[in-house]
Scaffold this motif. Structure first.
Motif, PDB file in Angstrom:
ATOM      1  N   VAL A 140       0.852  -1.192   0.000  1.00 53.52           N
ATOM      2  CA  VAL A 140       0.000   0.000   0.000  1.00 53.52           C
ATOM      3  C   VAL A 140       0.888   1.242   0.000  1.00 53.52           C
ATOM      4  CG1 VAL A 140      -1.757   1.290   1.251  1.00 53.52           C
ATOM      5  CG2 VAL A 140      -1.855  -1.217   1.169  1.00 53.52           C
ATOM      6  N   GLN A 141       0.614   2.197  -0.901  1.00 54.34           N
ATOM      7  CA  GLN A 141       1.418   3.407  -1.036  1.00 54.34           C
ATOM      8  C   GLN A 141       0.657   4.650  -0.566  1.00 54.34           C
ATOM      9  OE1 GLN A 141       4.532   1.511  -1.573  1.00 54.34           O
ATOM     10  NE2 GLN A 141       4.856   3.631  -2.176  1.00 54.34           N
ATOM     11  N   LEU A 142      -0.410   5.022  -1.254  1.00 52.93           N
ATOM     12  CA  LEU A 142      -1.243   6.175  -0.885  1.00 52.93           C
ATOM     13  C   LEU A 142      -0.415   7.417  -0.573  1.00 52.93           C
ATOM     14  CD1 LEU A 142      -4.005   4.455   1.285  1.00 52.93           C
ATOM     15  CD2 LEU A 142      -4.190   5.275  -1.064  1.00 52.93           C
ATOM     16  N   THR A 166       2.037  -5.978   2.667  1.00 51.61           N
ATOM     17  CA  THR A 166       1.079  -6.454   3.660  1.00 51.61           C
ATOM     18  C   THR A 166      -0.368  -6.299   3.187  1.00 51.61           C
ATOM     19  OG1 THR A 166       1.187  -4.289   4.746  1.00 51.61           O
ATOM     20  CG2 THR A 166       2.595  -6.034   5.630  1.00 51.61           C
ATOM     21  N   HIS A 167      -0.569  -6.272   1.881  1.00 49.91           N
ATOM     22  CA  HIS A 167      -1.933  -6.237   1.358  1.00 49.91           C
ATOM     23  C   HIS A 167      -2.172  -7.483   0.517  1.00 49.91           C
ATOM     24  CE1 HIS A 167      -5.758  -4.896   0.025  1.00 49.91           C
ATOM     25  NE2 HIS A 167      -5.401  -4.740  -1.218  1.00 49.91           N
ATOM     26  N   ALA A 168      -3.313  -8.121   0.717  1.00 50.73           N
ATOM     27  CA  ALA A 168      -3.633  -9.386   0.040  1.00 50.73           C
ATOM     28  C   ALA A 168      -4.753  -9.192  -0.967  1.00 50.73           C
ATOM     29  CB  ALA A 168      -4.023 -10.448   1.063  1.00 50.73           C
ATOM     30  N   MET A 169      -4.572  -9.803  -2.144  1.00 52.91           N
ATOM     31  CA  MET A 169      -5.548  -9.743  -3.233  1.00 52.91           C
ATOM     32  C   MET A 169      -5.590 -11.092  -3.936  1.00 52.91           C
ATOM     33  SD  MET A 169      -3.913  -6.273  -4.758  1.00 52.91           S
ATOM     34  CE  MET A 169      -2.329  -6.967  -4.281  1.00 52.91           C
ATOM     35  N   LEU A 170      -6.496 -11.235  -4.891  1.00 56.53           N
ATOM     36  CA  LEU A 170      -6.560 -12.434  -5.713  1.00 56.53           C
ATOM     37  C   LEU A 170      -6.533 -12.036  -7.185  1.00 56.53           C
ATOM     38  CD1 LEU A 170      -9.419 -14.446  -3.929  1.00 56.53           C
ATOM     39  CD2 LEU A 170      -6.941 -14.672  -3.594  1.00 56.53           C
ATOM     40  N   LEU A 171      -5.857 -12.850  -8.002  1.00 57.54           N
ATOM     41  CA  LEU A 171      -5.884 -12.700  -9.453  1.00 57.54           C
ATOM     42  C   LEU A 171      -6.638 -13.900  -9.992  1.00 57.54           C
ATOM     43  CD1 LEU A 171      -4.983 -11.110 -11.947  1.00 57.54           C
ATOM     44  CD2 LEU A 171      -2.881 -12.505 -11.961  1.00 57.54           C
ATOM     45  N   VAL A 172      -7.817 -13.653 -10.579  1.00 58.47           N
ATOM     46  CA  VAL A 172      -8.724 -14.721 -10.979  1.00 58.47           C
ATOM     47  C   VAL A 172      -8.671 -14.897 -12.496  1.00 58.47           C
ATOM     48  CG1 VAL A 172     -11.079 -15.599 -10.806  1.00 58.47           C
ATOM     49  CG2 VAL A 172     -10.207 -14.046  -9.044  1.00 58.47           C
ATOM     50  N   ASP A 173      -8.460 -16.137 -12.934  1.00 62.92           N
ATOM     51  CA  ASP A 173      -8.492 -16.481 -14.355  1.00 62.92           C
ATOM     52  C   ASP A 173      -9.887 -16.975 -14.684  1.00 62.92           C
ATOM     53  OD1 ASP A 173      -5.587 -16.297 -15.295  1.00 62.92           O
ATOM     54  OD2 ASP A 173      -5.392 -17.565 -13.527  1.00 62.92           O
ATOM     55  N   VAL A 174     -10.604 -16.216 -15.499  1.00 64.15           N
ATOM     56  CA  VAL A 174     -11.986 -16.592 -15.783  1.00 64.15           C
ATOM     57  C   VAL A 174     -12.368 -16.139 -17.188  1.00 64.15           C
ATOM     58  CG1 VAL A 174     -12.849 -14.479 -14.678  1.00 64.15           C
ATOM     59  CG2 VAL A 174     -14.376 -16.438 -14.961  1.00 64.15           C
TER      60      VAL A 174
END
Length: 283
Positions: A98-100, A109-117
């Motif tokens: 996170v920058q902001l 320390t930030h969690a995300m998902l990359l979804v293949d769809v």
């Protein structure tokens, strides 16, 4: 890997008031993403009160689904990933910084998902707090406006010598500010445990120093940062300017504000502990 078989899917979808399709399509992902962001709050109260946040799925379900509490990104991703896994989606977990507006390199320390769809790669970022109401396709230069809120995704050098992605939001001056950066290096539940430990317990973590709560609606975002409560409309978010409303909350008002504006019902013990801890820090 994400314990989707342990998820009470019916209870989770009921928490989201979601009654749509359960097939792993882009339409389903978009509907679930929106419903999750609008229904499950962002809060750091366990970190602030106890310096302890569990990512065990049973405890995350009890807290975010059954008790109607919120959590921060690692908890949101544990729940959302379990749901996507249970529904048959293919995805990879990612870590972001996170920058902001910060110029120094901050921890990932930030969690995300990359979804293949459906032949596309979509960034599902449900745990930011003021999260996008829809996933964003991972394409360099992708500029989208999601229900009045603009975002820009760029591929760029994110740390010296390392390329990755930067998600931007309006900076309030007619330009863009980096919200967070990330690479496509896969992350696993054990990696999230490491980041979660720092966020919950670390002496340099901002999330165990003061209460921080966010609720996003289609037309506005409410944020409580310590004792400062701000409201930003979607129109205000479109420019990244100052909040539309800003007020200071008395510590004794916190349980009522959390219940009324943020939809977080604390137990009597939690409410009392929150008021006492904030009062101590204000003295």
């Amino acid at each position: 890997m994400w314990h989707g078989e342990q998820l009470d899917l019916d209870a989770y979808l009921a928490r989201l008031t979601y009654d749509g399709e359960r097939t792993p399509t882009e339409a389903t992902l978009r509907a679930l993403h929106r419903a999750h962001v609008l229904s499950v709050r962002w809060d750091n109260l366990d970190s602030f009160l106890y310096r302890s946040v569990s990512l065990d799925l049973a405890e995350v379900q009890d807290k975010l689904v059954r008790r109607g509490r919120g959590g921060y990104c690692y908890e949101h991703i544990a729940l959302f990933a379990a749901a996507l896994e249970r529904l048959g989606f293919r995805f990879t977990a990612l870590a972001g910084r996170v920058q902001l507006g910060a110029e120094k390199i901050l921890p990932a320390t930030h969690a995300m998902l990359l979804v293949d769809v459906d032949g596309r790669r979509l960034l599902a970022d449900v745990g930011f707090g003021a999260s996008p109401l829809a996933p964003i396709e991972l394409v360099d230069g992708n500029e989208v406006t999601i229900e009045g809120r603009p975002f820009l995704l760029r591929r760029t050098e994110i740390t010296p010598g390392a390329d990755g992605w930067a998600l931007h939001q309006p900076d309030g001056r007619g330009g863009w500010m980096v919200r967070h950066t990330f690479t496509e290096n896969p992350q696993y539940p054990v990696d999230n445990e490491v980041g979660n430990h720092f966020i919950a317990t670390g002496p340099h973590s901002p999330f165990n120093r003061r209460p921080f709560v966010q609720r996003i609606r289609a037309d506005r975002t409410d944020q409580l940062d310590g004792l400062t409560w701000t409201t930003t409309t979607a129109a205000g978010a479109a420019t990244g300017g100052e909040p539309d409303e800003k007020r200071t909350v008395d510590p004794r008002e916190l349980p009522g504000v959390l219940a009324g504006t943020f939809g977080l019902e604390l137990s009597p013990t939690e409410a009392r502990s929150l008021v006492e801890r904030v009062q101590q820090r204000e003295e």
